[in-house]
Design an enzyme around this catalytic site. Structure first.
Site, PDB file in Angstrom:
ATOM      1  N   HIS A  32       0.837  -1.210   0.000  1.00  0.00           N
ATOM      2  CA  HIS A  32       0.000   0.000   0.000  1.00  0.00           C
ATOM      3  C   HIS A  32       0.875   1.264   0.000  1.00  0.00           C
ATOM      4  CE1 HIS A  32      -3.924  -1.925   0.183  1.00  0.00           C
ATOM      5  NE2 HIS A  32      -3.314  -2.853   0.903  1.00  0.00           N
ATOM      6  N   ASP A  34       2.435   1.968  -3.153  1.00  0.00           N
ATOM      7  CA  ASP A  34       2.611   2.368  -4.570  1.00  0.00           C
ATOM      8  C   ASP A  34       1.706   3.525  -4.989  1.00  0.00           C
ATOM      9  OD1 ASP A  34       0.325   0.754  -4.738  1.00  0.00           O
ATOM     10  OD2 ASP A  34       1.040  -0.427  -6.445  1.00  0.00           O
ATOM     11  N   SER A 128      -1.504 -11.376  -8.161  1.00  0.00           N
ATOM     12  CA  SER A 128      -1.504 -10.553  -9.378  1.00  0.00           C
ATOM     13  C   SER A 128      -1.746 -11.318 -10.667  1.00  0.00           C
ATOM     14  CB  SER A 128      -0.187  -9.771  -9.496  1.00  0.00           C
ATOM     15  OG  SER A 128      -0.108  -8.834  -8.483  1.00  0.00           O
ATOM     16  N   ASP A 174       2.206  -4.103  -9.303  1.00  0.00           N
ATOM     17  CA  ASP A 174       2.018  -5.457  -9.837  1.00  0.00           C
ATOM     18  C   ASP A 174       2.472  -5.536 -11.292  1.00  0.00           C
ATOM     19  OD1 ASP A 174       0.806  -5.739  -7.398  1.00  0.00           O
ATOM     20  OD2 ASP A 174      -1.228  -5.673  -8.193  1.00  0.00           O
TER      21      ASP A 174
HETATM   22  C1  GLA Z   1      -2.777  -4.530  -4.968  1.00  0.00           C
HETATM   23  C2  GLA Z   1      -2.623  -3.421  -6.002  1.00  0.00           C
HETATM   24  C3  GLA Z   1      -1.208  -2.843  -5.953  1.00  0.00           C
HETATM   25  C4  GLA Z   1      -0.807  -2.451  -4.536  1.00  0.00           C
HETATM   26  C5  GLA Z   1      -1.116  -3.583  -3.562  1.00  0.00           C
HETATM   27  C6  GLA Z   1      -0.877  -3.203  -2.126  1.00  0.00           C
HETATM   28  O1  GLA Z   1      -1.968  -5.611  -5.292  1.00  0.00           O
HETATM   29  O2  GLA Z   1      -2.877  -3.925  -7.288  1.00  0.00           O
HETATM   30  O3  GLA Z   1      -1.103  -1.752  -6.832  1.00  0.00           O
HETATM   31  O4  GLA Z   1      -1.443  -1.263  -4.151  1.00  0.00           O
HETATM   32  O5  GLA Z   1      -2.447  -4.034  -3.676  1.00  0.00           O
HETATM   33  O6  GLA Z   1       0.475  -2.996  -1.895  1.00  0.00           O
END
Ligand code: GLA
Length: 385
Positions: A32, A34, A128, A174
């Site tokens: 959290h 990015d 992801s 991601d």
């Molecule tokens: C998800 C989002 C990322 C990032 C994470 C938390 O994976 O796709 O962009 O914000 O949560 O770090």
């Protein structure tokens, strides 16, 4: 013959021009951060999504996935509109359709394609799978059409597809991990500049193992809680007169917290700032070859996500606490949270004990059995065939 290429031929009656693949990711630390212009340290998984593809000249996009028994979805490229997605361009198909839309919207000439997708990245596990599908599709289409995008540009375009077309307000971590990671390395990411450093991360050589514990609690980033976290970070940065929380230094944290009235906002800010600091410290430890010493920082990161950011869930907390009690150096939830996976850094020969302990704890708590697999940092997106 490559399976995706073989199935493409069966499906469309002719061979693809190539097959491209992009991996899922695990984030070692930097959660959290990015969408706060901060730092993250993900690595790519060996599991990947393959896209077999060929160009078309008639403005048509045909999409098919090995996971879907019915025939291909046929879409008219000129009808791809995020405000009114055409029938069929929803569910999994929204991701490749979104990529085609983002390419066209960026003024890049794409006149159609046939695609067949095959993936072993688990879905809904916080690993992801969406970024893997977006990045594999983006790489396939940009290669086929000779569009000269750098890897960070490619990742940014894939993210735009997810933000603007699919409607998930994710950051860029991601897609960057999937597009840019290299084998045996974690990827240090500055999500403001998109600068990257490849940090050697060879657990096996150090007698260590990383376990991914998929709690099998499905997470859904579109459900609003993620967007609310993001909004409160942006509000807090504005209240502090900063462009982003990235601009709040660790040693200025206490002073800044004293300027915020809302206790929830204070907790969110504390997570982001301490998490950025953990990325810095873990990178230093990896560079010094002191892998075991990263463990306590991983567990500290979990506590911060659980208590300050409030994105964990009972199954993730149980996985982390049990693995740590069974001898892990450290463990934490990885990805957006609210379900999905945890990671745990353990001695390689402790694997059976940790797996047994976590499995038993889940059974005793009445949760479905977790899926536990070792993960090694693998390569990023590439053309296979
Ligand atoms: C998800 C989002 C990322 C990032 C994470 C938390 O994976 O796709 O962009 O914000 O949560 O770090």
């Amino acid at each position: 013959m490559n399976r995706a290429a073989h199935d493409f031929r069966e499906l469309y009656g002719y061979g693809p021009e190539g097959v491209w693949a992009a991996p899922g990711r695990v984030n070692l630390i930097g959660e959290h951060t990015d969408y706060n212009d901060g730092f993250a340290l993900p690595f790519a998984l060996p599991q990947r999504t393959e896209v077999a593809a060929a160009r078309r000249t008639d403005g048509t996009l045909r999409l098919h996935s090995a996971d879907v028994p019915s025939g291909p979805v046929t879409l008219d490229l000129s009808a791809l509109d995020p405000a009114h997605p055409p029938q069929g361009a929803d569910g999994w198909a929204a991701y490749p359709a979104g990529v085609a839309w983002a390419l066209l919207d960026a003024g890049l000439p794409v006149s159609g394609a046939d695609l067949h997708v095959r993936s072993d990245v688990p879905t809904g596990a916080g690993l992801s799978s969406s970024a893997a599908l977006e990045v594999a599709t983006t790489l396939a289409l940009t290669d086929l059409y000779g569009l000269p995008l750098t890897r960070p540009e490619l990742a940014a375009l894939a993210r735009r597809a997810e933000n603007a077309y699919v409607g998930v307000p994710c950051g860029v971590m991601d897609q960057m991990a999937s597009a840019c990671a290299t084998d045996g390395h974690a990827l240090h990411l500055d999500t403001r500049s998109l600068d990257q450093r490849h940090i050697p991360f060879d657990c096996a050589a150090a007698g260590l193992r990383l376990l991914v514990i998929d709690t099998r609690v499905k997470h859904d980033l579109a459900d609003g809680a993620y967007a609310r976290r993001r909004a409160s970070c942006h509000e807090a940065a504005a209240a502090l007169g900063l462009p982003a929380l990235r601009d709040l230094p660790y040693d200025g944290l206490e002073q800044a917290l004293a300027r915020l009235d809302d206790p929830v906002r204070r907790r969110r800010v504390r997570h982001v700032v301490t998490e950025n600091e953990r990325v810095v410290r873990i990178e230093e430890l990896l560079r010094a070859g002191r892998l075991r010493e990263t463990g306590p920082l991983l567990s500290e990161g979990h506590a911060s996500l659980r208590d300050d950011y409030e994105v964990s869930c009972p199954e993730l907390d149980l996985a982390v606490a049990t693995a740590d009690a069974a001898g892990a150096y450290g463990s934490r939830m990885t990805g957006g949270g609210f379900g999905g996976s945890a990671l745990s850094l353990i001695d390689a020969d402790a694997e059976p004990e940790v797996v047994r302990a976590v499995t038993r704890a889940f059974r005793e708590a009445g949760h479905p059995p977790p899926r536990i697999t070792p993960a090694a940092p693998s390569g990023g997106a590439a053309r296979l065939v």
